[in-house]
Write an enzyme that holds these catalytic residues in place. Structure first.
Site, mmCIF file in Angstrom:
data_model
loop_
_atom_site.group_PDB
_atom_site.id
_atom_site.type_symbol
_atom_site.label_atom_id
_atom_site.label_comp_id
_atom_site.label_asym_id
_atom_site.label_seq_id
_atom_site.Cartn_x
_atom_site.Cartn_y
_atom_site.Cartn_z
ATOM 1 N N HIS A 160 -6.235 20.352 8.543
ATOM 2 C CA HIS A 160 -6.380 19.776 9.894
ATOM 3 C C HIS A 160 -6.584 18.257 9.880
ATOM 4 O O HIS A 160 -6.009 17.543 10.688
ATOM 5 C CB HIS A 160 -7.571 20.413 10.613
ATOM 6 C CG HIS A 160 -7.486 21.904 10.715
ATOM 7 N ND1 HIS A 160 -6.623 22.546 11.567
ATOM 8 C CD2 HIS A 160 -8.147 22.896 10.063
ATOM 9 C CE1 HIS A 160 -6.755 23.860 11.441
ATOM 10 N NE2 HIS A 160 -7.674 24.093 10.525
ATOM 11 N N GLU A 208 -10.403 22.251 5.323
ATOM 12 C CA GLU A 208 -10.393 21.672 6.681
ATOM 13 C C GLU A 208 -9.725 20.296 6.681
ATOM 14 O O GLU A 208 -8.970 19.959 7.589
ATOM 15 C CB GLU A 208 -11.821 21.602 7.241
ATOM 16 C CG GLU A 208 -12.427 22.969 7.535
ATOM 17 C CD GLU A 208 -11.620 23.804 8.544
ATOM 18 O OE1 GLU A 208 -11.246 23.285 9.601
ATOM 19 O OE2 GLU A 208 -11.359 24.993 8.246
ATOM 20 N N HIS A 223 -17.165 24.406 12.072
ATOM 21 C CA HIS A 223 -16.047 25.033 11.349
ATOM 22 C C HIS A 223 -15.012 23.945 11.059
ATOM 23 O O HIS A 223 -14.619 23.754 9.931
ATOM 24 C CB HIS A 223 -15.462 26.174 12.194
ATOM 25 C CG HIS A 223 -14.314 26.892 11.531
ATOM 26 N ND1 HIS A 223 -13.836 28.091 11.969
ATOM 27 C CD2 HIS A 223 -13.527 26.571 10.479
ATOM 28 C CE1 HIS A 223 -12.822 28.494 11.201
ATOM 29 N NE2 HIS A 223 -12.615 27.583 10.300
HETATM 30 O O1 U2P Z 1 -8.288 31.483 14.650
HETATM 31 C C1 U2P Z 1 -7.867 31.719 13.355
HETATM 32 C C2 U2P Z 1 -7.608 30.404 12.621
HETATM 33 O O2 U2P Z 1 -6.491 29.700 13.159
HETATM 34 C C3 U2P Z 1 -6.713 28.277 13.057
HETATM 35 N N1 U2P Z 1 -6.754 27.683 14.429
HETATM 36 C C4 U2P Z 1 -7.106 28.436 15.502
HETATM 37 C C5 U2P Z 1 -7.112 27.900 16.761
HETATM 38 C C6 U2P Z 1 -6.757 26.561 16.954
HETATM 39 O O3 U2P Z 1 -6.776 26.043 18.079
HETATM 40 N N2 U2P Z 1 -6.428 25.813 15.867
HETATM 41 C C7 U2P Z 1 -6.415 26.335 14.598
HETATM 42 O O4 U2P Z 1 -6.135 25.640 13.644
HETATM 43 C C8 U2P Z 1 -8.035 28.122 12.331
HETATM 44 O O5 U2P Z 1 -7.711 28.033 10.950
HETATM 45 P P1 U2P Z 1 -8.665 27.546 9.776
HETATM 46 O O6 U2P Z 1 -9.075 26.152 10.029
HETATM 47 O O7 U2P Z 1 -9.847 28.457 9.739
HETATM 48 O O8 U2P Z 1 -7.799 27.702 8.572
HETATM 49 C C9 U2P Z 1 -8.742 29.420 12.722
HETATM 50 O O9 U2P Z 1 -9.788 29.778 11.885
#
Ligand code: U2P
Length: 282
Positions: free
Chosen positions: A152, A148, A90
């Site tokens: 992130h 992503e 993911h």
């Molecule tokens: O869990 C729902 C969404 O929150 C983001 N998430 C969750 C836990 C964590 O430790 N860090 C984090 O970023 C994720 O967001 P996404 O990357 O999907 O946009 C996760 O899916």
């Protein structure tokens, strides 16, 4: 200069001084690193401090694909030949110890050309399992990988410096900590009939990597398994929180016995309509 074989104290003293200097230089490097903590500023000018640790979030396609209601060319649930029998990626998420995380740390937009040499493993192990274009950081729409990276990856400095480094690092960690293999070896294999003890799955990962993972379930099936790492990618325990307000722990999200559904795309028939695939009866 020769050393006196009768008096080993001389070379020992030299060795001691060398070791002392070496450890002091390492200590001062770590101190410098701590005081030079990166402050990232996103496009809106919001300052975000350097993250504390990484979460490698893995998804279980069998669970996610079972919920597919709508197909499109970018959804691997619909078009992957041979189905899925392993966790896929993911994302690699930089997080803070308090359960929150930085996001959208720079304005650097995703450019697929930068990772053209990684496309083969990316398509196979970092597949998009939905059609929705997740919103990216700056109001734009983008692919799963763009999302992503922009949300992130841009916050993973000073460990990963650029897009190529972020994706390559993530693939390497994914291959090194092969959760699917660990679970298969413990007897937890994809099945549409078996239920497995949640504690057994967690213990299998703990025994293999000496750190506690976090599991997320949907309707009693494992949807995600998250592994956590220090910045040098040594495993560490995950922090059981999911967002600023909601605590999510494996125990809350998952029942005592969970499934790891198998998924074959051939099991469902999709029809192609214009740019979108849909179930015949959708
Ligand atoms: O869990 C729902 C969404 O929150 C983001 N998430 C969750 C836990 C964590 O430790 N860090 C984090 O970023 C994720 O967001 P996404 O990357 O999907 O946009 C996760 O899916």
């Amino acid at each position: 200069m020769g050393s006196d074989p009768q008096n080993p104290a001389i070379p020992m003293a030299i060795l001691f001084i060398f070791l002392l200097q070496f450890s002091l230089s390492v200590a001062s490097t770590s101190l410098n690193e701590a005081s030079d903590a990166v402050i990232l500023q996103n496009q809106g000018g919001r300052k975000q401090r350097e993250f504390d640790y990484f979460v490698l979030a893995l998804q279980w396609p069998g669970t996610i694909c079972k919920g597919t209601r709508h197909c499109c060319s970018s959804n691997a649930c619909c078009n992957r030949s041979g189905g899925f029998s392993e966790f896929t990626i993911h994302g690699l998420w930089p997080d803070y110890n308090d359960g929150t995380w930085p996001s959208c740390c720079t304005g650097k937009e995703f450019d697929e050309k930068e990772i053209h040499t990684l496309l083969e493993p990316m398509k196979k192990y970092w597949s998009s399992l939905s059609c929705g274009s997740p919103s990216t950081c700056h109001g734009a729409k983008g692919s799963f990988w763009a999302h992503e990276w922009e949300k992130h990856g841009t916050c993973s400095s000073p460990v990963a410096h650029d897009e190529y480094g972020y994706f390559l690092t993530t693939l390497n960690v994914y291959f090194k900590y092969n959760v699917t293999k660990v679970l298969n070896e413990a007897g937890y294999v994809p099945s549409n009939t078996e239920k497995y003890p949640l504690g057994g799955i967690i213990s299998a990962v703990e025994n293999a990597f000496h750190a506690t993972p976090l599991l997320v379930c949907s309707k009693g099936a494992v949807e995600e398994l998250r592994l956590c790492f220090y910045k040098d990618f040594k495993p560490r325990d995950c922090v059981p929180t999911d967002s600023q307000n909601a605590i999510v722990s494996s125990k809350i999200s998952c029942p005592k016995y969970v499934s790891l559904p198998s998924y074959e795309p051939g099991g469902k028939i999709f029809k192609f309509t214009d740019s979108n695939w849909q179930y015949p009866n959708a």
